[in-house]
Design a protein around this motif. Structure first.
Motif, PDB file in Angstrom:
ATOM      1  N   LEU A  69       0.832  -1.203   0.000  1.00 27.38           N
ATOM      2  CA  LEU A  69       0.000   0.000   0.000  1.00 27.38           C
ATOM      3  C   LEU A  69       0.865   1.252   0.000  1.00 27.38           C
ATOM      4  O   LEU A  69       0.626   2.185  -0.770  1.00 27.38           O
ATOM      5  CB  LEU A  69      -0.930   0.003   1.221  1.00 27.38           C
ATOM      6  CG  LEU A  69      -1.772   1.268   1.409  1.00 27.38           C
ATOM      7  CD1 LEU A  69      -2.796   1.402   0.299  1.00 27.38           C
ATOM      8  CD2 LEU A  69      -2.440   1.261   2.762  1.00 27.38           C
ATOM      9  N   VAL A  70       1.874   1.279   0.840  1.00 21.28           N
ATOM     10  CA  VAL A  70       2.749   2.450   0.934  1.00 21.28           C
ATOM     11  C   VAL A  70       3.478   2.672  -0.386  1.00 21.28           C
ATOM     12  O   VAL A  70       3.583   3.801  -0.869  1.00 21.28           O
ATOM     13  CB  VAL A  70       3.743   2.299   2.106  1.00 21.28           C
ATOM     14  CG1 VAL A  70       4.787   3.402   2.089  1.00 21.28           C
ATOM     15  CG2 VAL A  70       2.990   2.298   3.424  1.00 21.28           C
ATOM     16  N   SER A  71       3.958   1.607  -0.981  1.00 16.26           N
ATOM     17  CA  SER A  71       4.640   1.722  -2.267  1.00 16.26           C
ATOM     18  C   SER A  71       3.704   2.301  -3.323  1.00 16.26           C
ATOM     19  O   SER A  71       4.094   3.173  -4.103  1.00 16.26           O
ATOM     20  CB  SER A  71       5.151   0.348  -2.700  1.00 16.26           C
ATOM     21  OG  SER A  71       5.778   0.431  -3.939  1.00 16.26           O
ATOM     22  N   ASP A  92      -0.261  15.443   7.366  1.00 16.91           N
ATOM     23  CA  ASP A  92      -0.657  14.155   7.924  1.00 16.91           C
ATOM     24  C   ASP A  92      -2.157  13.906   7.768  1.00 16.91           C
ATOM     25  O   ASP A  92      -2.578  12.807   7.398  1.00 16.91           O
ATOM     26  CB  ASP A  92      -0.240  14.076   9.389  1.00 16.91           C
ATOM     27  CG  ASP A  92      -0.404  12.682   9.951  1.00 16.91           C
ATOM     28  OD1 ASP A  92       0.002  11.720   9.280  1.00 16.91           O
ATOM     29  OD2 ASP A  92      -0.944  12.566  11.067  1.00 16.91           O
ATOM     30  N   GLU A  93      -2.967  14.908   8.037  1.00 19.81           N
ATOM     31  CA  GLU A  93      -4.425  14.725   7.950  1.00 19.81           C
ATOM     32  C   GLU A  93      -4.854  14.421   6.511  1.00 19.81           C
ATOM     33  O   GLU A  93      -5.703  13.556   6.276  1.00 19.81           O
ATOM     34  CB  GLU A  93      -5.156  15.970   8.470  1.00 19.81           C
ATOM     35  CG  GLU A  93      -5.050  16.156   9.963  1.00 19.81           C
ATOM     36  CD  GLU A  93      -5.615  14.971  10.745  1.00 19.81           C
ATOM     37  OE1 GLU A  93      -6.685  14.457  10.374  1.00 19.81           O
ATOM     38  OE2 GLU A  93      -4.964  14.562  11.721  1.00 19.81           O
ATOM     39  N   GLU A  94      -4.280  15.133   5.565  1.00 20.36           N
ATOM     40  CA  GLU A  94      -4.623  14.881   4.162  1.00 20.36           C
ATOM     41  C   GLU A  94      -4.153  13.484   3.738  1.00 20.36           C
ATOM     42  O   GLU A  94      -4.855  12.773   3.015  1.00 20.36           O
ATOM     43  CB  GLU A  94      -3.997  15.949   3.261  1.00 20.36           C
ATOM     44  CG  GLU A  94      -4.495  15.873   1.833  1.00 20.36           C
ATOM     45  CD  GLU A  94      -4.008  17.028   0.979  1.00 20.36           C
ATOM     46  OE1 GLU A  94      -4.318  17.004  -0.225  1.00 20.36           O
ATOM     47  OE2 GLU A  94      -3.338  17.931   1.486  1.00 20.36           O
ATOM     48  N   LEU A  95      -2.974  13.082   4.209  1.00 23.82           N
ATOM     49  CA  LEU A  95      -2.476  11.741   3.906  1.00 23.82           C
ATOM     50  C   LEU A  95      -3.388  10.678   4.507  1.00 23.82           C
ATOM     51  O   LEU A  95      -3.666   9.655   3.869  1.00 23.82           O
ATOM     52  CB  LEU A  95      -1.051  11.561   4.419  1.00 23.82           C
ATOM     53  CG  LEU A  95      -0.417  10.207   4.125  1.00 23.82           C
ATOM     54  CD1 LEU A  95      -0.278   9.963   2.630  1.00 23.82           C
ATOM     55  CD2 LEU A  95       0.933  10.091   4.811  1.00 23.82           C
ATOM     56  N   LEU A  99      -5.128   7.704   2.426  1.00 27.51           N
ATOM     57  CA  LEU A  99      -4.988   6.297   2.819  1.00 27.51           C
ATOM     58  C   LEU A  99      -6.339   5.653   3.088  1.00 27.51           C
ATOM     59  O   LEU A  99      -6.576   4.512   2.689  1.00 27.51           O
ATOM     60  CB  LEU A  99      -4.084   6.183   4.054  1.00 27.51           C
ATOM     61  CG  LEU A  99      -2.616   6.509   3.825  1.00 27.51           C
ATOM     62  CD1 LEU A  99      -1.878   6.598   5.155  1.00 27.51           C
ATOM     63  CD2 LEU A  99      -1.971   5.482   2.919  1.00 27.51           C
ATOM     64  N   SER A 100      -7.229   6.376   3.756  1.00 25.39           N
ATOM     65  CA  SER A 100      -8.538   5.789   4.066  1.00 25.39           C
ATOM     66  C   SER A 100      -9.331   5.541   2.786  1.00 25.39           C
ATOM     67  O   SER A 100     -10.059   4.555   2.684  1.00 25.39           O
ATOM     68  CB  SER A 100      -9.315   6.671   5.033  1.00 25.39           C
ATOM     69  OG  SER A 100      -9.667   7.894   4.427  1.00 25.39           O
ATOM     70  N   ARG A 101      -9.189   6.408   1.796  1.00 26.27           N
ATOM     71  CA  ARG A 101      -9.881   6.170   0.515  1.00 26.27           C
ATOM     72  C   ARG A 101      -9.295   4.968  -0.205  1.00 26.27           C
ATOM     73  O   ARG A 101     -10.028   4.198  -0.831  1.00 26.27           O
ATOM     74  CB  ARG A 101      -9.793   7.416  -0.379  1.00 26.27           C
ATOM     75  CG  ARG A 101     -10.721   8.537   0.061  1.00 26.27           C
ATOM     76  CD  ARG A 101     -10.827   9.619  -0.990  1.00 26.27           C
ATOM     77  NE  ARG A 101      -9.559  10.246  -1.299  1.00 26.27           N
ATOM     78  CZ  ARG A 101      -9.039  11.301  -0.679  1.00 26.27           C
ATOM     79  NH1 ARG A 101      -9.689  11.841   0.336  1.00 26.27           N
ATOM     80  NH2 ARG A 101      -7.880  11.806  -1.041  1.00 26.27           N
ATOM     81  N   LEU A 102      -7.990   4.792  -0.124  1.00 24.39           N
ATOM     82  CA  LEU A 102      -7.368   3.650  -0.792  1.00 24.39           C
ATOM     83  C   LEU A 102      -7.651   2.340  -0.081  1.00 24.39           C
ATOM     84  O   LEU A 102      -7.821   1.308  -0.711  1.00 24.39           O
ATOM     85  CB  LEU A 102      -5.856   3.857  -0.897  1.00 24.39           C
ATOM     86  CG  LEU A 102      -5.407   4.895  -1.908  1.00 24.39           C
ATOM     87  CD1 LEU A 102      -3.902   5.092  -1.823  1.00 24.39           C
ATOM     88  CD2 LEU A 102      -5.796   4.481  -3.308  1.00 24.39           C
ATOM     89  N   ILE A 103      -7.674   2.383   1.237  1.00 25.42           N
ATOM     90  CA  ILE A 103      -7.921   1.166   2.004  1.00 25.42           C
ATOM     91  C   ILE A 103      -9.386   0.766   1.890  1.00 25.42           C
ATOM     92  O   ILE A 103      -9.712  -0.410   1.850  1.00 25.42           O
ATOM     93  CB  ILE A 103      -7.510   1.354   3.487  1.00 25.42           C
ATOM     94  CG1 ILE A 103      -5.999   1.497   3.573  1.00 25.42           C
ATOM     95  CG2 ILE A 103      -7.978   0.192   4.332  1.00 25.42           C
ATOM     96  CD1 ILE A 103      -5.497   1.864   4.943  1.00 25.42           C
ATOM     97  N   GLY A 104     -10.251   1.753   1.801  1.00 22.82           N
ATOM     98  CA  GLY A 104     -11.673   1.465   1.714  1.00 22.82           C
ATOM     99  C   GLY A 104     -12.266   1.323   3.102  1.00 22.82           C
ATOM    100  O   GLY A 104     -11.612   1.568   4.112  1.00 22.82           O
ATOM    101  N   THR A 105     -13.484   0.939   3.129  1.00 27.42           N
ATOM    102  CA  THR A 105     -14.145   0.801   4.428  1.00 27.42           C
ATOM    103  C   THR A 105     -14.019  -0.639   4.893  1.00 27.42           C
ATOM    104  O   THR A 105     -14.465  -1.565   4.226  1.00 27.42           O
ATOM    105  CB  THR A 105     -15.629   1.188   4.329  1.00 27.42           C
ATOM    106  OG1 THR A 105     -16.218   0.396   3.306  1.00 27.42           O
ATOM    107  CG2 THR A 105     -15.785   2.653   3.991  1.00 27.42           C
TER     108      THR A 105
END
Length: 114
Positions: A69-71, A92-95, A99-105
């Protein structure tokens, strides 16, 4: 005797050839390693320019658990920066939002004691 001498010469030439090949392979490996190190240094320099210290720390911590994910995130950020689509420093907040959008719910499982 001539056959022994000829056989020894063939063995000696073969050994020298193998040593040259091994040395060339080591040189190519060293060059490849240098190129990879230079590429990683370039990536880190770009990330230092577009991420705050806290955001970079978050990625470093997350890399321990989710290196794929980080890569992916780093590659996307570097690509966007290269295209000029990132015109500010990402905090940090924007990151966290990215990340939450990429990880999904994901549902969090909680076990409660009754």
């Amino acid at each position: 005797m001539d056959e022994d001498d000829e056989l020894n010469n063939i063995r000696k030439r073969k050994l020298e050839e193998m040593q040259r090949n091994a040395q060339q392979q080591n040189e190519m490996d060293d060059e490849s390693k240098r190129q990879m190190e230079q590429e990683e240094a370039r990536r880190q320099q770009i990330l230092r320019q577009i991420l705050t210290t806290e955001a970079r720390e978050r990625l470093s911590t997350l890399k321990l658990v989710r290196p794929d994910l980080v890569s992916n995130v780093e590659n996307q950020l570097i690509q966007l920066a290269g295209m000029g689509r990132i015109n500010r420093v990402i905090g940090d907040e924007e990151l966290k939002g990215i990340l939450s959008r990429l990880i999904g719910t994901k549902r969090e499982t909680k076990i409660e004691r009754r």
